[in-house]
Design a protein around this motif. Sequence first.
Motif, short mmCIF file in Angstrom:
data_model
loop_
_atom_site.label_atom_id
_atom_site.label_comp_id
_atom_site.label_asym_id
_atom_site.label_seq_id
_atom_site.Cartn_x
_atom_site.Cartn_y
_atom_site.Cartn_z
N PHE A 193 0.95 -1.04 -0.15
CA PHE A 193 0.04 0.01 -0.09
C PHE A 193 1.15 1.33 -0.02
CE2 PHE A 193 1.06 1.71 4.09
CZ PHE A 193 1.64 0.63 4.96
N VAL A 194 0.08 2.38 -0.26
CA VAL A 194 1.04 3.50 -0.23
C VAL A 194 0.05 4.73 0.14
CG1 VAL A 194 0.69 4.19 -2.85
CG2 VAL A 194 2.81 5.46 -1.36
N VAL A 195 0.54 5.57 1.18
CA VAL A 195 -0.16 6.52 1.65
C VAL A 195 0.27 7.92 1.37
CG1 VAL A 195 -1.43 7.76 3.69
CG2 VAL A 195 -1.14 5.14 3.56
N VAL A 196 -0.28 8.82 0.38
CA VAL A 196 0.74 10.08 -0.04
C VAL A 196 -0.41 11.30 0.85
CG1 VAL A 196 1.30 11.56 -1.71
CG2 VAL A 196 1.33 9.11 -2.04
N PRO A 204 -3.33 -0.97 -17.77
CA PRO A 204 -2.33 -0.76 -18.18
C PRO A 204 -1.27 -1.73 -17.75
CG PRO A 204 -3.18 1.25 -17.68
CD PRO A 204 -3.97 0.12 -17.20
N GLY A 205 -0.54 -2.49 -18.77
CA GLY A 205 0.60 -3.42 -18.33
C GLY A 205 0.08 -4.67 -17.87
N LEU A 260 4.59 -0.07 -10.60
CA LEU A 260 5.72 0.33 -10.58
C LEU A 260 6.57 -0.19 -11.92
CD1 LEU A 260 7.35 0.17 -6.82
CD2 LEU A 260 6.42 2.11 -8.21
N ASP A 261 5.73 -1.21 -12.38
CA ASP A 261 6.52 -1.82 -13.82
C ASP A 261 6.41 -0.86 -14.73
OD1 ASP A 261 7.06 -4.02 -12.50
OD2 ASP A 261 5.54 -5.39 -13.23
N MET A 262 5.32 -0.01 -14.73
CA MET A 262 4.97 1.00 -15.88
C MET A 262 6.00 2.03 -16.01
SD MET A 262 2.85 -0.74 -16.95
CE MET A 262 2.24 0.15 -18.76
N GLU A 274 6.46 -5.60 -6.44
CA GLU A 274 5.29 -5.97 -7.28
C GLU A 274 4.24 -5.29 -7.25
OE1 GLU A 274 2.79 -9.46 -8.43
OE2 GLU A 274 5.04 -9.04 -8.35
N PRO A 275 3.87 -4.80 -8.36
CA PRO A 275 2.96 -3.76 -8.63
C PRO A 275 1.67 -4.06 -8.00
CG PRO A 275 3.77 -4.42 -10.73
CD PRO A 275 4.34 -5.52 -9.85
N LEU A 276 1.25 -2.90 -7.24
CA LEU A 276 -0.12 -2.78 -6.44
C LEU A 276 -1.23 -3.31 -7.36
CD1 LEU A 276 0.15 0.50 -4.44
CD2 LEU A 276 0.58 -1.86 -3.73
#
Lengths: 595, 345
Positions: free
Chosen positions: A258-261, A433-434, B95-97, B319-321
């Motif tokens: 997770f990330v909190v900004v 995407p990706g 983060l892979d993008m 590992e992308p979220l």
Amino acid sequence: MNPVVNDFSVRIATPNGTGSQTSNIVIHRALLRMGLAANAKNLFPSNIAGLPTWYQIRVSPGGWQTMAESWQILLPLNQATIGKDLRESAPGTVVIDNSDWKTADSAFEGFVRYPVPFDKLARGIDNAKLRPRLKNLIYVGVVAWLLDIPIKAVREALETVFPGKTEVVDLNESAAMIGHEYASENFTKQDPYTTESADQVGNRILVDGNEAAALGAIWGGVSVVAWYPITPASSLAENLEKHIEKIRDKDSDGANRFVVVQAEDELAAVGMALGAGWAGARSMTSTSGPGISLMAENLGLGYFTEIPTVIYDVQRVGPSTGLPTRTQQSDMLQVAFHSHGDTRFPMLLPANPGEAFSMSCQAYDLAEKYQTPVVFMSDLDLGMNNWICDPLEEPSTDFDRGKIASDEVIARLEKWGRYRDVDGDGIPYRTIPGVTLHPDAAHLTRGSGHDEDANYSESPEVYSRNLDRIARKISGMVVDLPEPILKPGQGDMGLIAFGTTDWAVEEALADMESTPDYLRVRSFPFHQQVGEFLENHESVMVIEQNQQGQMAQLLAMEYPQLAGRIVSKTYYGGLPLSANFVREALQSASEVEAR
Amino acid sequence: MSEEKAPAVNQLGLSKADYKAGASTMCKGCGHDRISEAIIQACYDLGVDGRSVIKMSGIGCSSKTPAYFLGQSMGLNSTHGRMPSFATGAHLANLDMNPIGVSGDGDSASIGMGQFVHMIRRNPKMVYIVENNGVYGLTKGQFSATADRRSPSKRGKFPREESIDLCGLALELGAPFVARSFSGDKKQLVPILKAAFSFDGLAFIDVISPCVTFNNHEGSTKSYTHQKEHGVTYHDPFFIAPKEQIDIEYEDGELQEVTLHDGSKLVLRKLEKDHNPAEISSARSMLMETRDRGEILTGLIHVDTEQPSLAEVSGLSREPLVRQEQGDLRPAAGVLQGINDSFRI
Ligand SMILES: Cc1ncc(C[n+]2csc(CCOP(=O)(O)OP(=O)(O)O)c2C)c(N)n1
Ligand code: SF4
Ligand SMILES: [Mg+2]
């Protein structure tokens, strides 16, 4: 004098920032320890230190969680407001005052007074450094004496406030004992109010709506959180960060999932949430009125380009800065049609922490399934006050990530296009995407007019068709949105409310002989039952906490042919709604009918 | 049918055409198109898989250009001035993008100034290009905040406010990669773009990109002619991909090397003056001196490969979220029980 057991409100007036909050919480918690479903409301100013603050604790046989309009016991411990506090109290009110202030005796006429020399007693606290803070504990002891709260309960309350800090608990307890001893040595009880242990709480828990919503978000799988500080929403994101750090499993390298900004403003906060939602993560942002206003343009983009994200609006009193530490339900109309152009945002309307948890959790499924920003409409009263409620319930369903245009899906569909209505429900297939790598998948998401394949288009037909599909998609959400709850009464009259207004309604209806049918609306767009409810009642009162009757207006807009049946009753002073307001509103309606 | 020569392909077996997208709707000769071409060239040369790129933009002529390059990439054309926040969110989600942010001088230096500034403070890994023409092209030629006071509009009016130098500001804010280039100088722009792609952090490039319709007249300091006459640079950049062996002829002390995070190198061949882009003080003084002389400094102005990126300081999983599943995200059964217990009275 017959004792009045477990039925009173205590109002404590203190200057903000003096540490009195701890004492207030200790009194509240001690009552809870006795098995009483005591409720506490914190009426605080928009200020860090100095301005007046009031804390009102209520104990009632029904264990009601609303604030009573009047109080039976007053502690006017703020010299700046003592005159006003006394004037606002009814004759016969029990008053515990600071006798060191030499307030004129005449000010206490008609009250049952227990004067306590708090300043002098404070000198008995050995620890000079902590004396200013510990001084507040003296009144805890006096109240414990007055209401016959066992010292054991006070100690247990201190232990929950200072977990694991025995020394601090001891210091606080001995300060409280100074008050307790003074009272028992100098006063004889002249008032009827007292407590007895009871079993009003049972298995229930005490939590505020922001923390419950934050936990709901974690169970809902949120992984990108962006926010900007604002009362009364800050504690939602802060609690989220606190809990997620502990309970979200780390990856094999011990890194965060997770990330909190903390963003630079709400435009950026919602931009990040939408960017993350577009990229395929479950995302959210939390704010209050001023921040919701700033998010308007980006939310319009989210609506039109069909990006999932969750917005939490913990409503406070507007317009502008308004009363930033007081409660209201006044963003309803703005949020329902937020942003320029034709939009319609789904809103979840939780009334209690249990719903704050479950709806917050569900919001992520809704946002992804319907590919739209979903707005969770809470308010300061729900978000920042503690409520006794049932334990939070583990969600019974798995994540629903909606229609994802995986490579297999694109290969299977004859012609995939980001905005094609393949299934006839208005919901297209979205890419990640990706992750979606099929050569046909690439496209540019744009807020300008676009066709079914996401290509730029200014065609009037294409534009209208697209907008209509989105509107259809949003209307179709009702099947998954929380249904309204009907509480049948005598059926002549209807009553509609939502969110925290529910508590006051429930309490008012409990002791009425003839009650209206009550429908609690829990989401927008409205379920069919809401229209039917209007159809089935000649007159429907809508009670809510804003000036303009925003829910009443929304109902009138959605059901214009029934608008004449709606009677709007509003309270917008910023205090938590009282049952009395509801009683009087219903009273006035039945008087009109009788005429 | 005559025999066709097989088109040239890169290491992915893709031709240059595979990096193109829809036909541009820019005015003929617009500097922005040249930047799109440079992006296509850089990605083709690097052998970038378009599907690992996300194209992020704000609003303006410049912000429209993601529709005209890398047709295999997805993109998000967001709101005016808010590209940085959308890009940050998308980046953190996966983060892979590799995000390429395209913005204009109006988009970044006025309405989006706040987001520009905070993006730099945050330092996410992405390429941030401002296509700088000194005007609001899309709204028909009003001055932007990068318009120089001495640069008149087509109608002969002068800006009343001081201009903002985005490179100077970026330096001040501690940006780890600051470059300026010119849409008319592909020889310089392409290697700088490649270095930017290889950089793990915010790579900011201010590209002077003349608006032929509203700001390419005589007297304008953002015209093709003006940039050709007043642009100065202190080195020629060469980009060397990881494992690539290239011998450059040089004399002692003539070359400076910048090793980027993925092992690639940007080799700078010194021209007239000494300027070490790793030294912030050198970067500052070069920028000031040239500005005082009425010149426009281009090239790699500053680079600092030590600064930690946003993902790093966030302790974020590699590992992308977006690939995390319910089992990774929802706490195990029993955790809620413990939380409820902690709320017991
Ligand atoms: C909130 C908002 N305000 C104003 C506009 C109108 N607008 C569109 S593009 C633009 C300026 C674009 O200038 P720049 O970023 O320099 O791009 P250029 O067209 O020069 O490449 C403005 C003001 C808008 N789209 N949104
Ligand atoms: S108006 Fe200027 S910036 Fe816009 S496309 Fe035309 S030349 Fe380019
Ligand atoms: Mg411009």
